[in-house]
Write a protein that holds these residues in place. Structure first.
Motif, mmCIF file in Angstrom:
data_model
loop_
_atom_site.group_PDB
_atom_site.id
_atom_site.type_symbol
_atom_site.label_atom_id
_atom_site.label_comp_id
_atom_site.label_asym_id
_atom_site.label_seq_id
_atom_site.Cartn_x
_atom_site.Cartn_y
_atom_site.Cartn_z
ATOM 1 N N UNK A 73 0.802 -1.231 0.000
ATOM 2 C CA UNK A 73 0.000 0.000 0.000
ATOM 3 C C UNK A 73 0.830 1.274 0.000
ATOM 4 N N UNK A 74 2.081 1.193 0.427
ATOM 5 C CA UNK A 74 2.936 2.381 0.487
ATOM 6 C C UNK A 74 3.689 2.610 -0.818
ATOM 7 N N UNK A 75 3.552 1.698 -1.768
ATOM 8 C CA UNK A 75 4.345 1.785 -2.997
ATOM 9 C C UNK A 75 3.824 2.892 -3.915
ATOM 10 N N UNK A 76 4.744 3.464 -4.677
ATOM 11 C CA UNK A 76 4.407 4.444 -5.708
ATOM 12 C C UNK A 76 4.117 3.699 -7.001
ATOM 13 N N UNK A 77 2.893 3.811 -7.495
ATOM 14 C CA UNK A 77 2.514 3.072 -8.703
ATOM 15 C C UNK A 77 3.328 3.486 -9.935
ATOM 16 N N UNK A 78 3.542 4.794 -10.178
ATOM 17 C CA UNK A 78 4.370 5.159 -11.336
ATOM 18 C C UNK A 78 5.777 4.563 -11.255
ATOM 19 N N UNK A 79 6.372 4.587 -10.057
ATOM 20 C CA UNK A 79 7.721 4.020 -9.908
ATOM 21 C C UNK A 79 7.687 2.501 -10.058
ATOM 22 N N UNK A 80 6.675 1.853 -9.495
ATOM 23 C CA UNK A 80 6.562 0.389 -9.634
ATOM 24 C C UNK A 80 6.487 -0.028 -11.103
ATOM 25 N N UNK A 81 5.727 0.745 -11.899
ATOM 26 C CA UNK A 81 5.602 0.413 -13.311
ATOM 27 C C UNK A 81 6.953 0.522 -14.015
ATOM 28 N N UNK A 82 7.696 1.563 -13.706
ATOM 29 C CA UNK A 82 9.032 1.724 -14.292
ATOM 30 C C UNK A 82 9.965 0.601 -13.841
ATOM 31 N N UNK A 83 9.834 0.223 -12.564
ATOM 32 C CA UNK A 83 10.698 -0.831 -12.026
ATOM 33 C C UNK A 83 10.375 -2.201 -12.619
ATOM 34 N N UNK A 84 9.202 -2.340 -13.194
ATOM 35 C CA UNK A 84 8.811 -3.614 -13.788
ATOM 36 C C UNK A 84 8.726 -3.532 -15.312
ATOM 37 N N UNK A 85 9.414 -2.535 -15.877
ATOM 38 C CA UNK A 85 9.483 -2.379 -17.331
ATOM 39 C C UNK A 85 10.944 -2.356 -17.754
ATOM 40 N N UNK A 86 11.239 -3.051 -18.850
ATOM 41 C CA UNK A 86 12.624 -3.118 -19.337
ATOM 42 C C UNK A 86 12.646 -2.826 -20.827
ATOM 43 N N UNK A 87 13.743 -2.249 -21.267
ATOM 44 C CA UNK A 87 13.911 -1.979 -22.692
ATOM 45 C C UNK A 87 14.241 -3.279 -23.415
ATOM 46 N N UNK A 88 13.659 -3.454 -24.606
ATOM 47 C CA UNK A 88 13.893 -4.677 -25.361
ATOM 48 C C UNK A 88 12.730 -5.636 -25.249
ATOM 49 N N UNK A 89 12.770 -6.670 -26.062
ATOM 50 C CA UNK A 89 11.689 -7.653 -26.107
ATOM 51 C C UNK A 89 12.129 -8.944 -25.427
ATOM 52 N N UNK A 90 11.376 -9.338 -24.413
ATOM 53 C CA UNK A 90 11.667 -10.564 -23.669
ATOM 54 C C UNK A 90 10.429 -11.460 -23.655
ATOM 55 N N UNK A 91 10.163 -12.152 -24.766
ATOM 56 C CA UNK A 91 9.048 -13.113 -24.745
ATOM 57 C C UNK A 91 9.358 -14.224 -23.743
ATOM 58 N N UNK A 92 8.326 -14.915 -23.311
ATOM 59 C CA UNK A 92 8.500 -15.939 -22.282
ATOM 60 C C UNK A 92 9.482 -17.015 -22.738
ATOM 61 N N UNK A 93 9.444 -17.336 -24.021
ATOM 62 C CA UNK A 93 10.353 -18.351 -24.550
ATOM 63 C C UNK A 93 11.810 -17.949 -24.330
ATOM 64 N N UNK A 94 12.133 -16.669 -24.544
ATOM 65 C CA UNK A 94 13.492 -16.199 -24.320
ATOM 66 C C UNK A 94 13.840 -16.214 -22.832
ATOM 67 N N UNK A 95 12.897 -15.805 -21.994
ATOM 68 C CA UNK A 95 13.160 -15.781 -20.558
ATOM 69 C C UNK A 95 13.514 -17.166 -20.034
ATOM 70 N N UNK A 96 12.871 -18.207 -20.597
ATOM 71 C CA UNK A 96 13.148 -19.567 -20.126
ATOM 72 C C UNK A 96 14.557 -20.014 -20.466
ATOM 73 N N UNK A 97 15.196 -19.369 -21.439
ATOM 74 C CA UNK A 97 16.557 -19.766 -21.831
ATOM 75 C C UNK A 97 17.625 -19.034 -21.033
ATOM 76 N N UNK A 98 17.243 -17.965 -20.317
ATOM 77 C CA UNK A 98 18.225 -17.203 -19.552
ATOM 78 C C UNK A 98 18.547 -17.914 -18.242
ATOM 79 N N UNK A 99 19.773 -17.733 -17.790
ATOM 80 C CA UNK A 99 20.196 -18.382 -16.551
ATOM 81 C C UNK A 99 19.464 -17.799 -15.353
ATOM 82 N N UNK A 100 19.153 -18.657 -14.394
ATOM 83 C CA UNK A 100 18.560 -18.176 -13.150
ATOM 84 C C UNK A 100 19.555 -17.263 -12.459
ATOM 85 N N UNK A 101 19.084 -16.113 -12.016
ATOM 86 C CA UNK A 101 19.968 -15.117 -11.418
ATOM 87 C C UNK A 101 20.328 -13.994 -12.367
#
Length: 338
Positions: A73-101
């Protein structure tokens, strides 16, 4: 007459050709999108209100559900959205190929303060997490410019130390192996990340104790800590938690909630105090009427903080030393228990 007849014969084809040339096929809207409307349509009503980021470039958004946002409840929604957005395309298939960590820099980053999401996986590699939150609705939207994944779980702001281990900016895969820091360096970053979450979660005293023991804890290959929250430290005998902190630390074992609950009664956990250990006096799974106990002290909350190096569980009071007997575990004569 012959010319007129030919014109009349060709007239339907001329009309058809002209009509076909003016028909415009339906195309999906070009970026920039009305991101707020798009997120709202996909069911992310709360975060859609804060959707003011530009999507001119390729972007991947890990959008938290409305239920997840209510956990912060204390979180800033605009900041949360930025924190959960990344530049580039990461489809789920690609994410599964990346190393954990793998850590991916977010749009909330600044040159002086980068912020990263950490990708982790289940043992079977079928369940993926970003920032510790499960991707529950992968590839909800993907038009080649924007990808939206749905995530659900406990949400919090990213730690300022979230990029201090390995970092990968969007699709900038190195031509040589990624440098992996020494274990002590990696562990130090994970401990600092835990300190940040402890401070905002009501465990400030634990955060200070971890900082005080940072050099020692950084040498471990994982750690589990049983912690008393700030409110508990300042009542009754809570202050003894400070002086006996290392007795609450299980070195080189990272016990998540599931692993902890599955430990059978009488399981022994070595501590950082030489020659002293903890014991599971009541195993987990008994429900609220029979909660799990370590050294006869009740576990109040599991997974207060979880990352790749450290797990912290809450306890009702400082852990006491117990003597194991055939009839059970009994406290020291000099100590009480909760």
């Amino acid at each position: 007459m012959a010319i007129g007849f030919r014109f009349l014969f060709l007239l339907p084809f001329i009309i058809t050709a002209t009509t076909s040339a003016t028909v415009t096929p339906y195309l999906s809207p070009e970026p920039p999108y009305n991101l707020s409307s798009l997120l709202n349509t996909l069911g992310f009503h709360l975060i859609s209100v804060a959707a003011t980021i530009s999507t001119n470039g390729t972007t991947t958004i890990f959008s938290p559900t409305d239920v997840s946002l209510r956990s912060c409840p204390y979180c800033s929604l605009p900041l949360l959205l930025l924190e959960h957005s990344v530049a580039g395309l990461y489809p789920f298939r690609l994410l599964t190929t990346l190393a954990s960590g793998t850590r991916i820099q977010t749009l909330a980053s600044t040159p002086s303060a980068p912020l990263c999401l950490t990708l982790t996986k289940s043992n079977s590699n079928t369940t993926l997490f970003v920032g510790g939150v499960q991707i529950t609705r992968p590839d909800l939207f993907n038009d080649g410019n924007l990808i939206i994944h749905g995530i659900q779980g406990f949400i919090s702001h990213l730690s300022p130390f979230s990029c201090q281990i390995e970092r990968m900016t969007s699709l900038s895969f190195p031509s040589r192996p990624v440098y992996m820091p020494p274990p002590s360096t990696a562990m130090r970053g994970l401990l600092k990340e835990a300190v940040y979450h402890l401070r905002i979660g009501g465990y400030t005293v634990v955060a200070l104790l971890i900082q005080q023991n940072l050099d020692l804890l950084s040498q471990l290959n994982g750690v589990t800590i049983f912690a008393v929250n700030d409110a508990g430290v300042f009542v009754d005998d809570g202050h003894t938690f400070v002086s006996s902190f290392r007795f609450h630390v299980v070195p080189n074992r990272r016990l998540t909630a599931v692993q902890l609950i599955n430990l059978p009664a009488d399981s022994v956990l070595l501590t950082m105090v030489p020659g002293e250990s903890l014991v599971v006096t009541v195993a987990g799974g008994g429900g609220p009427l029979s909660p799990m106990r370590i050294n006869n002290v009740r576990i109040t909350i599991t997974d207060v903080v979880v990352n790749q190096g450290i797990v912290i569980h809450g306890v009702a009071a400082p852990l006491v030393r117990v003597h194991r007997t055939p009839n059970g575990c009994w406290p020291d004569l000099t100590e009480g228990f909760s």
